[in-house]
Design an enzyme around this catalytic site. Sequence first.
Site, PDB file in Angstrom:
ATOM      1  N   MET A  52      28.221  75.146  -4.481  1.00  0.00           N
ATOM      2  CA  MET A  52      27.683  75.648  -3.213  1.00  0.00           C
ATOM      3  C   MET A  52      26.201  75.283  -3.136  1.00  0.00           C
ATOM      4  SD  MET A  52      27.439  79.526  -1.707  1.00  0.00           S
ATOM      5  CE  MET A  52      26.508  80.173  -3.068  1.00  0.00           C
ATOM      6  N   ASN A  53      25.744  74.863  -1.929  1.00  0.00           N
ATOM      7  CA  ASN A  53      24.291  74.759  -1.734  1.00  0.00           C
ATOM      8  C   ASN A  53      23.871  75.542  -0.484  1.00  0.00           C
ATOM      9  OD1 ASN A  53      25.538  71.972  -1.070  1.00  0.00           O
ATOM     10  ND2 ASN A  53      23.592  71.679  -0.073  1.00  0.00           N
ATOM     11  N   ASP A  54      23.264  74.939   0.507  1.00  0.00           N
ATOM     12  CA  ASP A  54      22.580  75.680   1.577  1.00  0.00           C
ATOM     13  C   ASP A  54      23.433  76.761   2.254  1.00  0.00           C
ATOM     14  OD1 ASP A  54      21.320  73.263   1.065  1.00  0.00           O
ATOM     15  OD2 ASP A  54      21.485  72.524   3.113  1.00  0.00           O
ATOM     16  N   PHE A 113      27.330  68.697   7.362  1.00  0.00           N
ATOM     17  CA  PHE A 113      26.068  69.132   6.769  1.00  0.00           C
ATOM     18  C   PHE A 113      25.579  70.422   7.424  1.00  0.00           C
ATOM     19  CE2 PHE A 113      23.997  65.261   4.445  1.00  0.00           C
ATOM     20  CZ  PHE A 113      25.118  65.139   3.663  1.00  0.00           C
ATOM     21  N   SER A 114      24.364  70.808   7.068  1.00  0.00           N
ATOM     22  CA  SER A 114      23.868  72.139   7.422  1.00  0.00           C
ATOM     23  C   SER A 114      23.639  72.327   8.915  1.00  0.00           C
ATOM     24  CB  SER A 114      22.576  72.421   6.674  1.00  0.00           C
ATOM     25  OG  SER A 114      22.897  72.609   5.317  1.00  0.00           O
ATOM     26  N   ARG A 169      18.588  65.910  10.756  1.00  0.00           N
ATOM     27  CA  ARG A 169      19.668  66.851  10.430  1.00  0.00           C
ATOM     28  C   ARG A 169      19.217  68.308  10.460  1.00  0.00           C
ATOM     29  NH1 ARG A 169      18.510  63.799   5.817  1.00  0.00           N
ATOM     30  NH2 ARG A 169      17.612  64.944   4.081  1.00  0.00           N
TER      31      ARG A 169
HETATM   32  N1  DQQ Z   1      21.670  69.941   2.253  1.00  0.00           N
HETATM   33  C1  DQQ Z   1      20.325  69.539   2.559  1.00  0.00           C
HETATM   34  C2  DQQ Z   1      20.368  69.432   4.045  1.00  0.00           C
HETATM   35  C3  DQQ Z   1      21.707  68.841   4.299  1.00  0.00           C
HETATM   36  C4  DQQ Z   1      22.567  69.508   3.280  1.00  0.00           C
HETATM   37  C5  DQQ Z   1      19.315  70.519   2.065  1.00  0.00           C
HETATM   38  C6  DQQ Z   1      23.603  68.619   2.665  1.00  0.00           C
HETATM   39  O1  DQQ Z   1      19.328  68.623   4.571  1.00  0.00           O
HETATM   40  O2  DQQ Z   1      22.169  69.097   5.614  1.00  0.00           O
HETATM   41  O3  DQQ Z   1      19.650  71.025   0.796  1.00  0.00           O
HETATM   42  O4  DQQ Z   1      24.367  69.305   1.721  1.00  0.00           O
END
Ligand code: DQQ
Length: 492
Positions: A52-54, A113-114, A169
């Site tokens: 997991m990220n953002d 993406f985010s 983005r």
């Molecule tokens: N994570 C980046 C964003 C992007 C997303 C920041 C991709 O810029 O949209 O951690 O996983």
Amino acid sequence: MTPSRSRVRIALLAVCLLLPSSSGGEEPVSAEQLARDPHRPAYHFLPPKNWMNDPNGLIQIKGKYHIFYQHNPSAAVWGNMTWGHAVSEDMVHWKHLPFALHPDQPYDKGGVFSGCMVNDNGVATAVYTGVSPEVQCIATSRDMLKWEKFAGNPVIPGPPPGMKVTGFRDPCVWKQDGVWHMVVGSGIEGKGGTILLYKSKDLRQWDYIGPALVGDKDKTGPMWECPSFFPLGDKWILVISPYRPPIYMIGTFKEDHFTPELQGDVDLGGQFYAPLLFKDERERLIMFGWLQEAREKAEKAGWQGAQSLPRVITLGPDSRPRYAPAPEVNALRGEHARVEHVSVAPDSSGHVPGLRGNTLDLVAEIDPGEAETCGLVVCRSPDGAEQTRIFYDRKQKRLVGDRTKSSTNPAPKKDAPSAPLELAPGEPLRLRVLVDRSVIEVFANERTCLTLRIYPDRPDSTGVDCFATGGPCTVKSLDGWQMKSIWSDAKP
Ligand code: DQQ
């Protein structure tokens, strides 16, 4: 071994080799192993397994909080970006829901993406970046379970024509004077990070207005990821992630331009990134951030990444942000211990013998007295071989998180990140330290945050203490609560 049995074994081995691994090329990690993992947080949100990220699409709608998040459903490494999804009544206890958005369209097959989520007259509308390469898209839902991508996607098919950008983005959308506004995280080549402003009447047809702000690449980086832009008091706050710890800017937004008046760091622990802000139905401005791992070969664990606790942001009298964990977090508090008026001599120990644990909420008020440094020790083994120190350094005017001795294992990071903290004459050090196994979130005097990831190797690294160097300090009070898991009594 009979020939037929060995054939069966070879066939089984082949099947195992062909099965997708859950940890990016490593042996799959079972649910039991994950449940036993001493470093997996108990009261910070994270998916059942894998990467997991953002945080994405934070919203409170019809009373319920929703979190979406950048997720790789099939491995514990970044990839296959999908929006995971969970719901909560209090932003603390979460229930996992089916993944919301998959990378399955020509315009987002490189990744969903985010992005953010808005309430369009009762229709939840996700505004996100599809990678094909980077375009802005929307998806809607009436029940928060079935998601429909707009047939006219992408709604913004690329950066403004002719503009050479470093990225395009992570849209942030809000409604102002009846008009939808969007800023997209970007950067102008050779100049610096920027937020590009668009406007729309219906979230589908967007007009490009221009850059709301262009930064200086030498000061705030070439690209601004994950912008969050919100009114705060009589000002606006912009939070950006410029490939290094996130930055806030406070200023005014007039005639489509943002003019920053103040700037600072959001969290310098080194593992807090891509924070996302949203306003809940009570108009509180709340931030979640991605807590990155800080150890080598982290994917072996079968999971990576956690979300911070919800942080409520307000504007201080000095026009700088104040941060506090949402009061809902207090519902997790269990058994309580307290010490008062403890004089802490330099380099002494053993001040809080009755308090141990690795899921704790600590609230301390410390008079620094004559001490050069003073603060708390957490996750300490009885012999002190493992320990993490969180302290105020009077000379340096900094809050420090020392994890040089957090683990006897060589894989985790061994450093001492710090952030500016200046106490006014007579002002006590007020620490809130939330320990959750490998996560430590520190709030100092509500104005400085420091998030650490630590990975103690020993099961008895659970001690708590106070310390001082260079002179004595007084711990006016220290309250400690054992914290409950958010999963055992999930409400929704
Ligand atoms: N994570 C980046 C964003 C992007 C997303 C920041 C991709 O810029 O949209 O951690 O996983």
